[in-house]
Every structure is written in structure tokens, then in C-alpha cells.
Design a protein around this motif. Sequence first.
Motif, mmCIF file in Angstrom:
data_model
loop_
_atom_site.group_PDB
_atom_site.id
_atom_site.type_symbol
_atom_site.label_atom_id
_atom_site.label_comp_id
_atom_site.label_asym_id
_atom_site.label_seq_id
_atom_site.Cartn_x
_atom_site.Cartn_y
_atom_site.Cartn_z
ATOM 1 N N LEU A 27 4.563 3.978 8.887
ATOM 2 C CA LEU A 27 5.432 3.898 10.070
ATOM 3 C C LEU A 27 4.677 3.346 11.272
ATOM 4 N N ALA A 28 3.440 3.770 11.446
ATOM 5 C CA ALA A 28 2.630 3.261 12.564
ATOM 6 C C ALA A 28 2.400 1.756 12.425
ATOM 7 N N ALA A 29 2.110 1.295 11.222
ATOM 8 C CA ALA A 29 1.885 -0.139 11.008
ATOM 9 C C ALA A 29 3.166 -0.930 11.248
ATOM 10 N N PHE A 30 4.299 -0.409 10.784
ATOM 11 C CA PHE A 30 5.567 -1.103 11.014
ATOM 12 C C PHE A 30 5.932 -1.109 12.494
ATOM 13 N N PHE A 31 5.656 -0.029 13.199
ATOM 14 C CA PHE A 31 5.922 0.014 14.640
ATOM 15 C C PHE A 31 5.050 -1.007 15.361
ATOM 16 N N LEU B 82 1.161 11.757 5.042
ATOM 17 C CA LEU B 82 0.174 11.028 5.830
ATOM 18 C C LEU B 82 0.285 9.527 5.572
ATOM 19 N N PHE B 83 0.489 9.150 4.316
ATOM 20 C CA PHE B 83 0.707 7.732 3.998
ATOM 21 C C PHE B 83 1.985 7.221 4.659
ATOM 22 N N ASP B 84 3.013 8.058 4.656
ATOM 23 C CA ASP B 84 4.272 7.674 5.306
ATOM 24 C C ASP B 84 4.069 7.420 6.792
ATOM 25 N N LEU B 85 3.349 8.314 7.442
ATOM 26 C CA LEU B 85 3.105 8.150 8.885
ATOM 27 C C LEU B 85 2.256 6.920 9.182
ATOM 28 N N ALA B 86 1.275 6.659 8.336
ATOM 29 C CA ALA B 86 0.452 5.457 8.523
ATOM 30 C C ALA B 86 1.303 4.196 8.362
ATOM 31 N N LEU C 69 0.824 -1.208 0.000
ATOM 32 C CA LEU C 69 0.000 0.000 0.000
ATOM 33 C C LEU C 69 0.862 1.264 0.000
ATOM 34 N N TRP C 70 1.940 1.238 0.755
ATOM 35 C CA TRP C 70 2.818 2.400 0.806
ATOM 36 C C TRP C 70 3.474 2.644 -0.555
#
Length: 76
Positions: free
Chosen positions: A54-58, A48-52, A28-29
Motif C-alpha cells: 500500500l505504501a508503494a502504491f501510494f 506487513l507485506f500488505d502495508l508495504a 512481490l506482493w
Amino acid sequence: MSQPGEQDKALARQSRLVGIVIAATMLLWLGAQWAGPRLGLEARYVFLFDLAALAAFFWALVVTYQIWRKRRDNEG
């Protein structure tokens, strides 16, 4: 060879979920990075896609650590 216990099955399900989340997030990214400029999205939406992602990877990292700890505690 003994049958896997319920906790082993739960850890396996959790591991599969982490793998699916990592793969889906990456796809998706990459799609968002490819489509963003072509659709004329502003940079703030791309971030915003980048932050989403990063949140999923975290989240995946935290759950993977929890799985590792549970398996380590079960072994000994």
C-alpha cells in the motif's frame, strides 16, 4: 520535430520509475501472498507485506500526480 528538452527527459525517467515500482510491487506482493501460508508465516507478517505494498502504491500515485501536474503546467 524538435528534440525533447531536459525536463521532458526527466519526466520520462520518472514515469518509467513509477511503472517499474508498480510492477515490482505487484509481483512481490503476489509472491508474498502465495509464499506466506506455505512458509507458515503468521498473519501479522502477511499484513506487513500488505502495508508495504500500500505504501508503494501510494508513493506511485503521488508521483504520478506530480508528473501529471508538471506536464500540464509545461503545456500552457
